[in-house]
Write a protein that holds these residues in place. Structure first.
Motif, mmCIF file in Angstrom:
data_model
loop_
_atom_site.group_PDB
_atom_site.id
_atom_site.type_symbol
_atom_site.label_atom_id
_atom_site.label_comp_id
_atom_site.label_asym_id
_atom_site.label_seq_id
_atom_site.Cartn_x
_atom_site.Cartn_y
_atom_site.Cartn_z
ATOM 1 N N ASP A 1 -0.499 -1.187 -13.805
ATOM 2 C CA ASP A 1 -1.114 -1.504 -12.521
ATOM 3 C C ASP A 1 -2.428 -2.239 -12.793
ATOM 4 O O ASP A 1 -3.409 -1.648 -13.236
ATOM 5 C CB ASP A 1 -1.371 -0.203 -11.753
ATOM 6 C CG ASP A 1 -1.971 -0.446 -10.375
ATOM 7 O OD1 ASP A 1 -2.335 -1.600 -10.072
ATOM 8 O OD2 ASP A 1 -2.082 0.522 -9.603
ATOM 9 N N GLY B 1 -4.537 -3.573 -10.719
ATOM 10 C CA GLY B 1 -5.606 -3.413 -9.743
ATOM 11 C C GLY B 1 -6.002 -4.714 -9.080
ATOM 12 O O GLY B 1 -6.935 -4.747 -8.276
ATOM 13 N N ARG C 1 -10.075 -8.105 -6.522
ATOM 14 C CA ARG C 1 -9.879 -6.761 -7.028
ATOM 15 C C ARG C 1 -9.790 -5.763 -5.893
ATOM 16 O O ARG C 1 -10.310 -5.985 -4.797
ATOM 17 C CB ARG C 1 -11.041 -6.348 -7.941
ATOM 18 C CG ARG C 1 -11.110 -7.087 -9.250
ATOM 19 C CD ARG C 1 -9.990 -6.711 -10.177
ATOM 20 N NE ARG C 1 -9.975 -5.281 -10.511
ATOM 21 C CZ ARG C 1 -9.054 -4.708 -11.262
ATOM 22 N NH1 ARG C 1 -8.048 -5.413 -11.743
ATOM 23 N NH2 ARG C 1 -9.112 -3.422 -11.532
ATOM 24 N N GLN C 2 -9.175 -4.614 -6.166
ATOM 25 C CA GLN C 2 -9.119 -3.529 -5.197
ATOM 26 C C GLN C 2 -9.986 -2.353 -5.635
ATOM 27 O O GLN C 2 -9.814 -1.240 -5.164
ATOM 28 C CB GLN C 2 -7.663 -3.069 -5.012
ATOM 29 C CG GLN C 2 -6.778 -4.123 -4.368
ATOM 30 C CD GLN C 2 -5.393 -3.608 -4.024
ATOM 31 O OE1 GLN C 2 -4.870 -2.726 -4.690
ATOM 32 N NE2 GLN C 2 -4.803 -4.155 -2.988
ATOM 33 N N ARG D 1 -0.532 -5.751 -4.552
ATOM 34 C CA ARG D 1 -1.127 -5.314 -5.822
ATOM 35 C C ARG D 1 -0.188 -5.700 -6.953
ATOM 36 O O ARG D 1 1.016 -5.426 -6.881
ATOM 37 C CB ARG D 1 -1.347 -3.810 -5.782
ATOM 38 C CG ARG D 1 -2.267 -3.252 -6.854
ATOM 39 C CD ARG D 1 -2.458 -1.775 -6.606
ATOM 40 N NE ARG D 1 -3.319 -1.136 -7.575
ATOM 41 C CZ ARG D 1 -4.563 -0.757 -7.339
ATOM 42 N NH1 ARG D 1 -5.098 -0.993 -6.140
ATOM 43 N NH2 ARG D 1 -5.278 -0.145 -8.253
ATOM 44 N N GLN E 1 -5.347 -7.922 -6.544
ATOM 45 C CA GLN E 1 -4.633 -8.352 -5.354
ATOM 46 C C GLN E 1 -4.216 -9.802 -5.573
ATOM 47 O O GLN E 1 -5.056 -10.670 -5.853
ATOM 48 C CB GLN E 1 -5.527 -8.232 -4.110
ATOM 49 C CG GLN E 1 -4.817 -8.464 -2.794
ATOM 50 C CD GLN E 1 -3.970 -7.286 -2.358
ATOM 51 O OE1 GLN E 1 -4.008 -6.236 -3.001
ATOM 52 N NE2 GLN E 1 -3.205 -7.443 -1.293
ATOM 53 N N ASP F 1 0.808 -1.223 0.000
ATOM 54 C CA ASP F 1 0.000 0.000 0.000
ATOM 55 C C ASP F 1 0.842 1.274 0.000
ATOM 56 O O ASP F 1 0.375 2.344 -0.404
ATOM 57 C CB ASP F 1 -0.935 0.008 1.215
ATOM 58 C CG ASP F 1 -2.015 -1.048 1.121
ATOM 59 O OD1 ASP F 1 -2.281 -1.509 -0.006
ATOM 60 O OD2 ASP F 1 -2.587 -1.422 2.168
#
Length: 567
Positions: free
Chosen positions: A364, A366, A382-383, A330, A368, A318
């Motif tokens: 990226d 997105g 997913r985030q 991620r 996890q 994070d």
């Protein structure tokens, strides 16, 4: 990349390259048509982009011709709503559309688009240098955007692939929508490596007997399925065709552990692979070979595998720090598979400049993801508000906003319903008319794979203490209404109308009109398999999936069952 196809033509000119139910083209014959088409594109298409809405055999010729002519192609699926198509074309400033192509000669019919469709805000043509195709995806923002898929990325992945064993005698099937990047694997793997490509209708894939017949007739050895379709076919016992393959690749969503384990028990001779990857990193980022030992070693968990050749995968926490060793975080991807970005500027912030990225950039995802000590990756979730629908990555907030803009209702939320296996919309303040899944406004703004299974009309819209939409409360209200539909064991409903009771059990909705089209009721290609299995079990019938498609409605199915003396 065209030189790889040319090499295949030179090496085996007489070998079957493209096969359909009515056509069989050798590599030499296919090349002749491709070269003729390429010449017409060079002469008539002024811009760098060529869109097409063609049947699959013609599309194969055109895509290869675009490689030869140095054009970037944009596939548009048949049945796409005109407003959706025009939005796609305008967003990338495409001014050339091919709607017909003569397969006998290879000559295309090109239409120059009006300025209203071909936007005046044209991107720099040099931006498309080295870009093979445009594939629309929600990416990381929710609004469909065109991913610029590089020819070098496709070559890296599919020429002499390293993620499964390719044999000279392999025969591939293609049926996936051309706007879905799985079709890139289906079409270009055989044609860049000198193998044979067989065009199937999706109904042939869905019908177990038809698929088995095609596999035997054409010697099909390699097939791709979405995870959802794979699960439905296996759990419905529709494995006759799949068991005749040498290689089966599945993916596009989480693969069900039970379905994979059952399939391996039923067809141990078939090599089963799970492929994961966003379109922004060209079809497959990681691939896992699934076998009994792998699945039994971690019950309930299906790995997405290790990176394919030339692809870089890293995990970020994070705080933005890259993680080493076993970790969860991620997923960022880079290397040889990375796309050139999106057309325009929207969403390109997902392509990150980074000093540790091969080539200088990461995408990226997105997602996890967990990585174990052996370097194998596992998808966690997913985030953001993105989900997979029928193998396509879509943004739930974007779907809701498009429905609002189309006038479906002033307030809409969207989510995936696990029991229904698809999208549910909750609408409020829509006026006296109840919105249904057959609403024409849905067709204008949602792609085929985004169509909802159910629309729930709510009289009141829940707000939280801050006056904002209370999504959790709305979902709870909607799901309570959905759960009021008949369930298995409702003997009174089954006795009154067993056919309707079966359909209501499968869809989780109440059915008022037995004459309504099955797709308007909420059936799709996956739930149709469940309907077929239920009909054959409950009525002692032997219905093929094509019989059900032709019957079209519950009333039509009843008439079919009566004709066959099943009721």
């Amino acid at each position: 990349m065209f030189e790889l196809f040319a090499q295949a033509c030179a090496a085996s000119p007489a070998r079957a390259a493209l096969v359909t139910a009515t056509l069989r083209l050798s590599y030499a014959e296919l090349a002749q048509r491709v070269l003729r088409c390429a010449g017409e594109l060079e002469r008539q298409a002024c811009g760098p982009l060529v869109a097409f809405e063609l049947a699959r055999p013609q599309a194969v010729v055109l895509m290869l011709a675009c490689l030869k002519a140095g054009k970037t192609f944009l596939p548009i699926d048949a049945g796409t709503a005109p407003a959706v198509r025009d939005q796609m074309l305008g967003s990338v400033a495409c001014d050339t559309l091919v709607e017909q192509l003569d397969l006998d000669s290879g000559v295309p019919s090109l239409r120059q688009l009006a300025p209203a469709v071909a936007s005046t805000a044209r991107p720099d043509p040099a931006r498309f240098d080295g870009v093979m195709s445009l594939m629309f995806t929600s990416g990381s923002t929710g609004r469909p955007k065109a991913v610029m898929v590089r020819a070098a990325s496709v070559r890296n992945l599919l020429h002499a692939p390293d993620f499964f064993t390719l044999r000279p005698e392999d025969v591939f099937a293609t049926y996936s929508p051309l706007s879905f990047d799985a079709s890139t694997f289906e079409i270009f793997t055989p044609l860049l490596n000198g193998n044979t490509l067989v065009v199937l209708d999706k109904n042939e894939v869905l019908a177990a007997s038809a698929l088995a017949a095609a596999v035997r007739r054409e010697g099909i050895s390699v097939l791709w399925l979405t995870a959802g379709l794979f699960q439905a076919m296996v759990l419905a016992g529709q494995c006759a065709g799949l068991a005749g393959l040498r290689t089966l690749l599945v993916g596009g969503d989480k693969v069900d552990w039970h379905a994979a384990r059952r399939f391996l028990a039923l067809a141990p001779q078939v090599a089963l692979y799970n492929g994961y990857g966003p379109t922004e990193n060209t079809v497959f980022t990681t691939v896992a070979r699934l076998d009994v030992a792998v699945l039994d070693g971690a019950p309930g968990v299906v790995p997405i595998g290790r990176p394919v050749r030339g692809v870089q995968c890293v995990l970020r926490d994070d705080s933005g720090e890259l993680l080493s060793g076993p970790a969860s975080g991620r997923l960022l991807v880079g290397g040889a598979g990375l796309a050139a970005g999106y057309v325009g500027t929207t969403g390109n912030e997902a392509f990150l400049d980074h000093p540790q990225a091969v080539g200088g950039r990461f995408y990226d995802t997105g997602d996890q993801v967990r990585r174990d000590s052996a370097g194998t990756y596992y998808f966690i979730g997913r985030q953001d508000a993105q989900v997979k629908l029928n193998g396509h990555r879509v943004d739930l907030n974007g779907i809701a906003q498009r429905c609002i803009e189309a006038g479906l209702a002033p307030r809409v939320i969207a989510w995936c319903h696990a029991a229904l296996g698809g999208l549910v919309l909750a609408c409020a303040d829509g006026g006296p008319d109840r919105v249904t899944v057959a609403d024409a406004r849905i067709d204008a703004v949602l792609s085929a794979w985004e169509r909802p299974k159910r629309i729930v009309n709510l009289a009141e819209w829940a707000l939280n203490a801050n006056g904002k939409t209370d999504a959790a409360a709305l979902r709870a209200r909607a799901e309570a209404l959905i759960s009021a539909a008949p369930v298995a064991g409702d003997d009174a409903a089954a006795a009154a109308d067993p056919l309707v009771a079966l359909a209501e059990q499968l869809l989780g909705v109440r059915i008022q009109d037995r004459r309504a089209k099955l797709f308007a009721l909420g059936f799709d290609s996956v739930s149709m398999l469940g309907l077929q299995a239920g009909l054959n079990e409950r009525f002692g019938a032997d219905l093929d999936l094509l019989d059900i498609y032709e019957a079209a409605s519950l009333a039509g199915i009843e008439e079919l069952l009566r004709d066959r003396c099943c009721i």
